[in-house]
Scaffold this active site. Structure first.
Site, short mmCIF file in Angstrom:
data_model
loop_
_atom_site.label_atom_id
_atom_site.label_comp_id
_atom_site.label_asym_id
_atom_site.label_seq_id
_atom_site.Cartn_x
_atom_site.Cartn_y
_atom_site.Cartn_z
N ASN A 392 0.96 -1.19 0.13
CA ASN A 392 -0.14 0.04 0.01
C ASN A 392 0.64 1.38 0.05
O ASN A 392 0.94 1.87 -1.04
CB ASN A 392 -1.05 0.04 1.19
CG ASN A 392 -2.20 0.76 1.28
OD1 ASN A 392 -1.95 1.85 0.40
ND2 ASN A 392 -3.31 0.57 1.84
N ASP A 393 1.41 1.60 1.17
CA ASP A 393 2.25 2.64 1.28
C ASP A 393 3.37 2.90 0.14
O ASP A 393 3.65 4.01 -0.19
CB ASP A 393 2.90 2.90 2.79
CG ASP A 393 1.75 2.87 3.83
OD1 ASP A 393 0.61 3.64 3.60
OD2 ASP A 393 1.97 2.23 4.85
#
Length: 465
Positions: A392-393
């Site tokens: 994600n990040d």
């Protein structure tokens, strides 16, 4: 055992530890590196047991049995996803051991041969003071890291005004107390040093957000090494000094490399709280108000089967679902259909350095297919499909576009440049850093909602059909 034989055995152990570090620098030689490390440690422990100063084995055997049983149980039951918090917990034990050994040496100096009468040598007091300080910081800092990784404390940065100045002030006070301890040998000063450095350990790690936790683990690894080296000086054990220095130096170098990879300052890491102070934890508007394009395993199979190149981006979601074996099977089927498949690894993907590499190696993914960020990033613009599985990040474009974001400035994998992005995720929830991923809403992104392992298995079935 004679002194010469002990020196030779310790030298062999030291060389084996160096070879272990060298082996662990590459996935191809990691297993051999582990074997070197285990052999070196076995020689070191056996040699220490034969030191002339060791006259009783009762308590030692009890301690070894208790530690060995606990270690065996943990090794058998621990999941790959829990390795980061396990490492943090082990670091805390190293720090606590350094504090306890320094305390024993301070209150029973004659037993450690570091005193003339009741007066401890100045050099030994310096070693005790530094060992206590580094050990206490490692102990409490590692406890906070464990709590964050385990979810007992939120992953968002807990920042406050002038936190760097407070940490710096506490660090200076700790150095002052070490100097006073050398001059006065006061028990009050000793316990004051323990308390100040334990508080400093808490404050160093509390402000650090979840996205930066892999660097924290690496830095705590370095601290634990220096704590062990300080303990080696107190115990007059040359191998412990060498081992601690190796761990401390390698951890510091790894932390520096990772800070460069995340566009962070190594000095801010040391002071603590190196996330964006006052940064926004959310991307922009509420995700429920923004449309996304969702697809199925059949859609994903059709798109990838008709592609010429696919880059797979694994993340912590893959680790949680234990999807690496299904992912490898999917990649094999794509290769059988003439699709070029590679894997892109971000330096801080997962919760600790090398997390994704270990998982892929467990699934027997060819090492040549696994590329780091610097090697693969320029290729996304020429890639047909970027298959993101739980990362994600490290794929969030907000790191480049939103100065208020908590991850702003962190180099990311440029998956948004691929013609099509397939993103496996259970929901639209933000990543570990608490930042909404702008990639979800891009027109070339298709969300594949569901468990990562099941989704990959369904894609495999669709490819076969």
């Amino acid at each position: 055992m004679t002194a010469s034989l002990i020196s030779i055995a310790y030298l062999i152990s030291g060389v084996l530890f160096i070879l272990a570090l060298r082996g662990l620098s590459s996935p191809e030689t990691a297993q051999q590196g582990n074997r070197f490390g285990m052999l070196g440690m076995a020689i070191a422990i056996l040699t220490t047991l034969f030191l002339p100063s060791v006259t009783s084995y009762g308590y030692i055997i009890i301690a070894v049995v208790i530690g060995g049983v606990i270690g065996a149980i943990v090794a058998r039951k621990i999941k790959m996803t829990a390795l980061p918090q396990l490492v943090a917990a082990f670091h805390s034990l190293v720090g606590l051991a350094a504090v306890l050994v320094a305390s024993a040496a301070f209150f029973a100096p004659v037993a450690f041969h570091i005193a003339s009468g009741d007066q401890i040598f100045a050099s030994s007091l310096i070693e005790i003071g530094l060992g206590v300080a580094i050990g206490a910081i490692t102990f409490t800092g590692s406890l906070i890291a464990f709590a964050k990784l385990q979810g007992l404390i939120g992953g968002k940065p807990l920042v406050f005004k002038n936190q760097h100045m407070l940490n710096l002030a506490l660090g200076l006070i700790a150095l002052f107390l070490v100097a006073v301890l050398v001059l006065t040998q006061s028990p009050v000063v000793f316990w004051g040093l323990v308390i100040v450095t334990m508080v400093l350990g808490f404050l160093l790690i509390l402000p650090i957000g979840g996205a930066d936790m892999p660097v924290v683990i690496s830095m705590l690894n370095s601290y634990s090494g220096w704590a062990a080296a300080a303990t080696g000086f107190t115990l007059e054990n040359p191998l412990l000094i060498i081992t601690g220095a190796l761990v401390g130096a390698s951890g510091a170098i790894l932390s520096y490399i990772m800070c460069k990879g995340m566009n962070r300052s190594i000095f801010n890491v040391i002071l603590g709280g190196f996330g964006v102070e006052g940064g926004s934890a959310s991307g922009s508007a509420d995700a429920s108000d923004r449309p996304v394009k969702a697809g199925s395993a059949e859609d994903a199979a059709f798109i990838m089967k008709n592609a010429s190149s696919v880059v797979i981006v694994p993340g912590y979601g893959m680790a949680v679902a234990q999807a690496q074996h299904a992912l490898r099977e999917m990649a094999d089927q794509l290769k059988a259909n003439g699709v070029k498949v590679r894997y892109a690894i971000h330096p801080v993907a997962g919760r600790m350095p090398g997390h994704m590499n270990v998982l892929l190696a467990e699934a027997n993914v060819p090492y040549d297919d696994v590329l780091e960020l610097e090697e693969i990033n320029r290729d996304f613009g020429m890639t047909d499909v970027a298959f993101v599985i739980g990362a994600n990040d490290v794929t969030n474009p907000a790191a480049k576009t939103d100065p208020t974001s908590a991850i702003y400035g962190m180099p990311i994998l440029d998956v948004e440049k691929a013609k099509t992005v397939l993103f496996i995720k259970r929901s639209m929830a933000a990543g570990y850093a608490g930042v909404e991923n702008e990639l979800f809403f891009r027109p070339n992104t298709m969300m594949l909602f569901g468990d990562a392992k099941k989704m990959c298995e369904d894609v495999v079935k669709a490819l076969g059909a």
